[in-house]
Design a protein around this motif. Structure first.
Motif, short mmCIF file in Angstrom:
data_model
loop_
_atom_site.label_atom_id
_atom_site.label_comp_id
_atom_site.label_asym_id
_atom_site.label_seq_id
_atom_site.Cartn_x
_atom_site.Cartn_y
_atom_site.Cartn_z
N SER A 32 0.84 -1.18 0.00
CA SER A 32 0.00 0.00 0.00
C SER A 32 0.88 1.24 0.00
CB SER A 32 -0.92 0.00 1.22
OG SER A 32 -0.16 0.18 2.39
N TYR A 33 0.29 2.35 -0.35
CA TYR A 33 1.04 3.59 -0.48
C TYR A 33 1.67 4.01 0.84
CZ TYR A 33 2.04 8.49 -1.39
OH TYR A 33 2.67 9.69 -1.51
N SER A 34 0.93 3.93 1.92
CA SER A 34 1.44 4.39 3.21
C SER A 34 2.57 3.49 3.72
CB SER A 34 0.31 4.47 4.23
OG SER A 34 -0.28 3.20 4.40
N VAL A 35 2.46 2.18 3.53
CA VAL A 35 3.52 1.27 3.96
C VAL A 35 4.77 1.50 3.13
CG1 VAL A 35 4.20 -1.16 4.09
CG2 VAL A 35 1.93 -0.47 4.84
N ILE A 39 8.42 2.78 4.58
CA ILE A 39 9.66 2.01 4.39
C ILE A 39 10.71 2.86 3.67
CG2 ILE A 39 10.65 0.04 3.15
CD1 ILE A 39 8.09 -1.50 3.82
N LEU A 40 10.30 3.57 2.66
CA LEU A 40 11.26 4.40 1.92
C LEU A 40 11.84 5.51 2.78
CD1 LEU A 40 9.59 4.69 -1.58
CD2 LEU A 40 11.64 3.42 -0.98
N LEU A 41 11.01 6.16 3.58
CA LEU A 41 11.50 7.23 4.45
C LEU A 41 12.45 6.71 5.52
CD1 LEU A 41 8.37 9.50 4.89
CD2 LEU A 41 10.51 10.09 3.79
N VAL A 42 12.09 5.60 6.13
CA VAL A 42 12.94 5.04 7.19
C VAL A 42 14.28 4.60 6.62
CG1 VAL A 42 13.17 3.09 8.78
CG2 VAL A 42 11.06 4.41 8.73
#
Length: 95
Positions: A32-35, A39-42
């Protein structure tokens, strides 16, 4: 000979490659977009920290508190600018 081998840099490179594979898996797996964004930000912030500490040698100088303080200040200004712009332009709040 062991003290001449840059083991910290090799471990940092392997960890950076692992973080890149994790970030790349977001593209190949159906998330999903939020997951995916989380993950990308972290992984991006962790990788930036690894690059700063291991490859730019931020913690090896005698002035490391100044370097970390300046980095924290720059990150704070960047986040305030981004979220202030989002607040004003997208979310519709005016000061």
């Amino acid at each position: 000979m062991k003290e001449l081998f840059p083991m910290k840099q090799v471990n940092g490179f392997i960890f950076s490659m692992l973080l890149t594979v994790i970030a790349l898996s977001v593209y190949f797996l159906d998330m999903s977009y939020s997951v995916a964004l989380t993950i990308l930000l972290v992984t991006a912030f962790i990788q930036a920290g690894v690059q700063l500490v291991l490859f730019m040698h931020a913690g090896e100088s005698e002035d490391k508190t100044s370097i970390y303080t300046t980095t924290f200040y720059a990150l704070s200004i960047a986040l305030f600018t981004v979220f202030g712009s989002l607040l004003a332009m997208i979310w519709g709040y005016m000061f």
